[in-house]
Design an enzyme around this catalytic site. Structure first.
Site, PDB file in Angstrom:
ATOM      1  N   CYS A  74     123.023  10.003  61.447  1.00 33.24           N
ATOM      2  CA  CYS A  74     123.430   9.034  60.814  1.00 33.24           C
ATOM      3  C   CYS A  74     124.523   8.212  61.638  1.00 33.24           C
ATOM      4  CB  CYS A  74     124.274   9.822  59.576  1.00 33.24           C
ATOM      5  SG  CYS A  74     123.442  11.244  58.803  1.00 33.24           S
ATOM      6  N   CYS A  77     124.230   4.446  62.969  1.00 33.30           N
ATOM      7  CA  CYS A  77     124.617   3.254  62.075  1.00 33.30           C
ATOM      8  C   CYS A  77     125.714   3.294  61.288  1.00 33.30           C
ATOM      9  CB  CYS A  77     123.163   3.353  61.115  1.00 33.30           C
ATOM     10  SG  CYS A  77     121.679   2.788  62.169  1.00 33.30           S
ATOM     11  N   HIS A  78     126.208   4.491  60.814  1.00 33.48           N
ATOM     12  CA  HIS A  78     127.451   4.371  60.056  1.00 33.48           C
ATOM     13  C   HIS A  78     128.722   4.686  60.790  1.00 33.48           C
ATOM     14  CE1 HIS A  78     125.013   4.395  56.262  1.00 33.48           C
ATOM     15  NE2 HIS A  78     124.241   5.310  56.931  1.00 33.48           N
ATOM     16  N   MET A 115     117.727   2.258  53.579  1.00 37.50           N
ATOM     17  CA  MET A 115     118.050   3.752  53.913  1.00 37.50           C
ATOM     18  C   MET A 115     116.730   4.445  54.263  1.00 37.50           C
ATOM     19  SD  MET A 115     120.395   6.220  54.319  1.00 37.50           S
ATOM     20  CE  MET A 115     120.743   7.978  54.015  1.00 37.50           C
ATOM     21  N   HIS A 358     126.233  -6.673  70.102  1.00 39.39           N
ATOM     22  CA  HIS A 358     125.252  -5.543  70.314  1.00 39.39           C
ATOM     23  C   HIS A 358     124.683  -5.936  71.883  1.00 39.39           C
ATOM     24  CE1 HIS A 358     122.717  -2.088  68.972  1.00 39.39           C
ATOM     25  NE2 HIS A 358     121.884  -2.864  69.586  1.00 39.39           N
ATOM     26  N   HIS A 401     118.395  -9.632  67.936  1.00 44.88           N
ATOM     27  CA  HIS A 401     118.252  -8.579  68.452  1.00 44.88           C
ATOM     28  C   HIS A 401     117.437  -8.731  69.809  1.00 44.88           C
ATOM     29  CE1 HIS A 401     117.415  -4.298  69.723  1.00 44.88           C
ATOM     30  NE2 HIS A 401     118.167  -3.938  69.021  1.00 44.88           N
TER      31      HIS A 401
HETATM   32 FE1  DHE Z   1     118.652   0.600  71.959  1.00 48.02          FE
HETATM   33  C1  DHE Z   1     119.284  -1.233  74.552  1.00 48.02           C
HETATM   34  C2  DHE Z   1     122.027   0.628  70.905  1.00 48.02           C
HETATM   35  C3  DHE Z   1     117.926   2.482  68.948  1.00 48.02           C
HETATM   36  C4  DHE Z   1     115.574   1.399  72.838  1.00 48.02           C
HETATM   37  N1  DHE Z   1     120.247  -0.316  72.617  1.00 48.02           N
HETATM   38  C5  DHE Z   1     120.267  -1.005  73.737  1.00 48.02           C
HETATM   39  C6  DHE Z   1     121.640  -1.294  73.855  1.00 48.02           C
HETATM   40  C7  DHE Z   1     122.541  -0.768  72.980  1.00 48.02           C
HETATM   41  C8  DHE Z   1     121.533  -0.038  72.010  1.00 48.02           C
HETATM   42  C9  DHE Z   1     123.820  -1.138  72.617  1.00 48.02           C
HETATM   43  C10 DHE Z   1     122.050  -2.472  74.904  1.00 48.02           C
HETATM   44  C11 DHE Z   1     122.202  -1.550  76.462  1.00 48.02           C
HETATM   45  C12 DHE Z   1     122.904  -2.532  77.385  1.00 48.02           C
HETATM   46  O1  DHE Z   1     122.035  -3.472  77.663  1.00 48.02           O
HETATM   47  O2  DHE Z   1     123.644  -2.345  78.157  1.00 48.02           O
HETATM   48  N2  DHE Z   1     119.965   1.611  70.191  1.00 48.02           N
HETATM   49  C13 DHE Z   1     121.197   1.391  70.271  1.00 48.02           C
HETATM   50  C14 DHE Z   1     121.639   1.854  68.709  1.00 48.02           C
HETATM   51  O3  DHE Z   1     122.984   1.888  68.420  1.00 48.02           O
HETATM   52  C15 DHE Z   1     120.421   2.226  67.953  1.00 48.02           C
HETATM   53  C16 DHE Z   1     120.144   1.022  67.181  1.00 48.02           C
HETATM   54  C17 DHE Z   1     120.609   3.295  67.012  1.00 48.02           C
HETATM   55  C18 DHE Z   1     120.960   4.824  67.718  1.00 48.02           C
HETATM   56  O4  DHE Z   1     121.158   5.556  67.148  1.00 48.02           O
HETATM   57  O5  DHE Z   1     120.576   4.698  68.822  1.00 48.02           O
HETATM   58  C19 DHE Z   1     119.480   2.039  69.040  1.00 48.02           C
HETATM   59  N3  DHE Z   1     116.885   1.745  70.920  1.00 48.02           N
HETATM   60  C20 DHE Z   1     117.225   2.420  69.765  1.00 48.02           C
HETATM   61  C21 DHE Z   1     115.519   2.887  69.362  1.00 48.02           C
HETATM   62  O6  DHE Z   1     115.395   3.586  68.549  1.00 48.02           O
HETATM   63  C22 DHE Z   1     114.736   2.392  70.542  1.00 48.02           C
HETATM   64  C23 DHE Z   1     114.017   1.325  69.978  1.00 48.02           C
HETATM   65  C24 DHE Z   1     114.058   3.527  71.275  1.00 48.02           C
HETATM   66  C25 DHE Z   1     114.798   4.482  71.941  1.00 48.02           C
HETATM   67  O7  DHE Z   1     114.100   5.020  73.137  1.00 48.02           O
HETATM   68  O8  DHE Z   1     115.953   4.912  71.813  1.00 48.02           O
HETATM   69  C26 DHE Z   1     115.643   1.652  71.679  1.00 48.02           C
HETATM   70  N4  DHE Z   1     117.576   0.144  73.409  1.00 48.02           N
HETATM   71  C27 DHE Z   1     116.278   0.489  73.470  1.00 48.02           C
HETATM   72  C28 DHE Z   1     115.908  -0.150  74.840  1.00 48.02           C
HETATM   73  C29 DHE Z   1     117.012  -1.053  75.360  1.00 48.02           C
HETATM   74  C30 DHE Z   1     117.924  -0.691  74.288  1.00 48.02           C
HETATM   75  C31 DHE Z   1     114.436   0.209  75.249  1.00 48.02           C
HETATM   76  C32 DHE Z   1     117.093  -1.865  76.633  1.00 48.02           C
HETATM   77  C33 DHE Z   1     116.243  -3.010  76.206  1.00 48.02           C
HETATM   78  C34 DHE Z   1     116.309  -3.985  77.671  1.00 48.02           C
HETATM   79  O9  DHE Z   1     115.009  -4.475  77.866  1.00 48.02           O
HETATM   80  O10 DHE Z   1     116.971  -4.077  78.235  1.00 48.02           O
END
Ligand code: DHE
Length: 572
Positions: A74, A77-78, A115, A358, A401
């Site tokens: 949780c 997101c929260h 949710m 973000h 995003h």
């Molecule tokens: Fe990410 C980048 C946060 C869920 C895959 N993700 C980022 C960044 C942030 C972030 C702040 C930028 C980092 C940077 O550039 O320095 N991500 C979050 C969350 O808070 C979120 C929404 C929920 C969580 O609880 O984590 C979340 N993210 C995911 C996933 O579920 C994804 C799809 C699959 C996974 O492996 O976690 C995912 N996030 C990614 C990827 C990047 C990313 C592949 C880098 C993208 C790029 O091309 O640079």
């Protein structure tokens, strides 16, 4: 749709992404990552106002279990303090009004507004749903702080610098290696982009989130949701972890130093909890400096304890990192030039931008940084030369995003940078050349609509050698749309083709694109459940046909993939 609804949609989207992974992540009560106890964890036993509500009273064990589930499912997101960010505020003041039965139904079934159906999907058992419905009506236990001393105690140097290879691996085009995140098994696969051969599988730890290359490309730095940073040496015949440190309790971002004279000098990670920056030495990961990011938000000047660190992007033209402080709406420009061994001055310039920041990346000149303020459907543009905000661009879509975004040089419109959206099916192309194409600068010059209903786009990618822009739609509830990658022609700026995952991987999600070093192939993950075999689908960028499917029993929950050359040079 109003802002609140879109925030909820974003929360759902994000939680849905988490859900999929969460389905495979270690259950909170069976070895999942846990926030260590901190502060007064027996507060719930106090005979205070909270416990007039006898039905929600929890034992110490229940409280501990709830805390772990909340952290794993949780908090992303929260927020740990439950004040809401991408998800709504769920502090006791609001949850108690809703009551246990309502909350149980919500946690079990999810909601049409977004949710996830934690109970129905089987991720939480009926007992866990009941527990969480009561848990969120209790005050959040104070989450633990983390001192530099504690961070240092967790530090492990497995291979000192003088014991590492002195030359790159013979016969390998190592700058065309890909690091592929195997999300729910806590591993990173290193794959040779020339031969598609699996070079090694590295244990990186719980729910690794992303990788970033060091400026020299030699190292991959990994960051896990549990705040563990790993350093993988790609010059080893079998690349492996040479150092690691648990910098934080919860984190998402990691970056290196890219300014001349500081190559591979420092590594920085950003905390979701504690909200802080941790700086380490680039060649050993030895922690040397911590900085809190708790600060005042830009709307009303209210103090935000949980001011989380989102994207961190290294500047190539100056010794700075650009850091998104999500809840405050500030982009921090952090000057590391005087830092020395950790005790020197760290220059922090706070640039008011928009909320909630973000992800984002560079324009093609690498002078302007474009960061998504997803709650306001805007892209904040920072001029890193003047260190000022130049625009907050309305994207004309909902919940931008971009990942790092995509840069296209267009014959008529000039240089453009693009973002997709989670909340709508729009891809916005924004003009980024105030000198050569002044009338287009910081405006959406082209809005592309992806076919089919709804958003769900997470990432967008291109390469200077390609005339295509690829977009995924992994969070769209329609399975076929989530299995699709959309190819936009960089000249016409229209959708040219939809690429559907191969038959055997339908029902997975097509997520995150990355080019090979030459910009001739695009790698896409078929992201399934933990009990399914996933794949990397390699498309030929010219023909848009499948060139190769990389799969195997080891290919479990592939998500992000990072090409060494493109990541070290910020090519997108
Ligand atoms: Fe990410 C980048 C946060 C869920 C895959 N993700 C980022 C960044 C942030 C972030 C702040 C930028 C980092 C940077 O550039 O320095 N991500 C979050 C969350 O808070 C979120 C929404 C929920 C969580 O609880 O984590 C979340 N993210 C995911 C996933 O579920 C994804 C799809 C699959 C996974 O492996 O976690 C995912 N996030 C990614 C990827 C990047 C990313 C592949 C880098 C993208 C790029 O091309 O640079």
């Amino acid at each position: 749709m109003n802002l609140r609804k879109y925030l909820i949609v974003l929360a759902i989207g994000m939680a849905a992404a988490t859900t999929l992974a969460v389905g495979c992540a270690p259950a909170a009560n069976s070895g999942g990552n846990a926030v260590a106890s901190g502060g007064n964890s027996d507060k719930h036993d106090d005979d205070d106002d909270d416990h007039k509500h006898d039905g929600i009273k929890l034992s110490h064990e229940e409280m501990e279990k709830g805390k772990n589930i909340f952290f794993n499912r949780c908090a992303g997101c929260h927020g740990v303090l439950r004040k809401g960010a991408t998800g709504p505020n769920i502090e006791p003041e609001s949850t108690r009004k809703k009551g246990t039965a309502y909350l149980e139904a919500m946690i079990t079934n999810g909601s049409p507004a977004g949710m996830p159906e934690w109970g129905k999907s089987g991720i939480l058992s009926p007992d866990e749903v009941k527990l969480m419905a009561r848990y969120v009506q209790n005050d959040p236990p104070p989450p633990p702080e983390r001192s530099l001393k504690e961070i240092k105690e967790s530090y492990k140097l497995y291979v000192p610098v003088d014991k590492r290879p002195t030359a790159p691996p013979a016969g390998r085009n190592w700058q065309n290696y890909f690091g592929v995140v195997l999300r729910d098994v806590g591993k990173v696969a290193i794959i040779d982009g020339d031969t598609y051969e699996l070079v090694n599988i590295v244990n990186s730890g719980f729910a690794v989130h992303i990788l970033r290359s060091s400026a020299s490309g030699r190292y991959f730095y990994s960051i896990g949701r549990d705040g563990k940073v790993g350093m993988i040496d790609l010059w080893m015949d079998k690349p492996d972890i040479v150092a690691e440190v648990k910098a934080l309790n919860e984190a998402r971002s990691v970056e290196t130093t890219k300014f001349e004279g500081y190559l591979d000098k420092y590594v920085i990670v950003g905390g979701y909890w504690p909200p802080m920056l941790v700086i380490m030495k680039g060649d050993t990961l030895e922690p040397i400096r911590v900085v809190s990011t708790s600060s005042y938000e830009i709307d009303n000047g209210e103090f935000v304890r949980e001011a989380r660190v989102a994207a961190i992007v290294a500047d190539h033209h100056s010794p700075t990192w650009m850091v998104n402080i999500k809840e405050t709406g500030q982009v921090w420009s952090v000057d590391y030039s005087q830092l020395g061994d950790g005790n020197g001055p760290l220059g922090i310039r706070m640039i008011a931008a928009e909320r909630y920041l973000h992800d984002g990346g560079w324009d093609s000149s690498r002078r302007y940084l474009l960061m998504a303020a997803n709650a306001r459907h805007k892209i904040s543009v920072i001029d890193t030369k003047t260190q000022k905000l130049v625009a907050n661009v309305e994207t004309k879509g909902q919940v931008p995003h971009p990942g790092r975004g995509a840069n296209v040089n267009h014959a008529q419109h000039g240089p453009l940078w693009a973002t997709g959206h989670i909340g709508s099916n729009h891809i916005s192309f924004i003009g980024t050349d105030p000198e050569g194409h002044a009338s287009n600068a910081w405006k959406v010059v082209k809005l592309v609509e992806l076919p089919g209903i709804g958003g769900g786009n997470l990432f967008i990618k291109t390469h200077p050698n390609s005339r295509h822009v690829y977009c995924d739609r992994a969070l769209n509830p329609d399975k076929e749309l989530a299995d699709s990658i959309y190819v936009i022609d960089a000249d016409t700026l229209e959708v040219k083709k939809t690429l559907l995952l191969p038959e055997e991987f339908r029902g997975h999600k097509a997520v995150h694109m990355e080019y090979n070093k030459q910009g001739t192939e695009v790698w896409v993950a078929a992201w399934g459940r933990k009990d399914q075999k996933g794949a990397i689908i390699v498309y030929d960028d010219k023909t848009l046909e499948i060139k190769k499917i990389i799969t195997g029993d080891w290919m479990v929950t592939p998500t992000g993939k990072f090409n060494v050359f493109n990541t070290m040079n910020d090519i997108y």
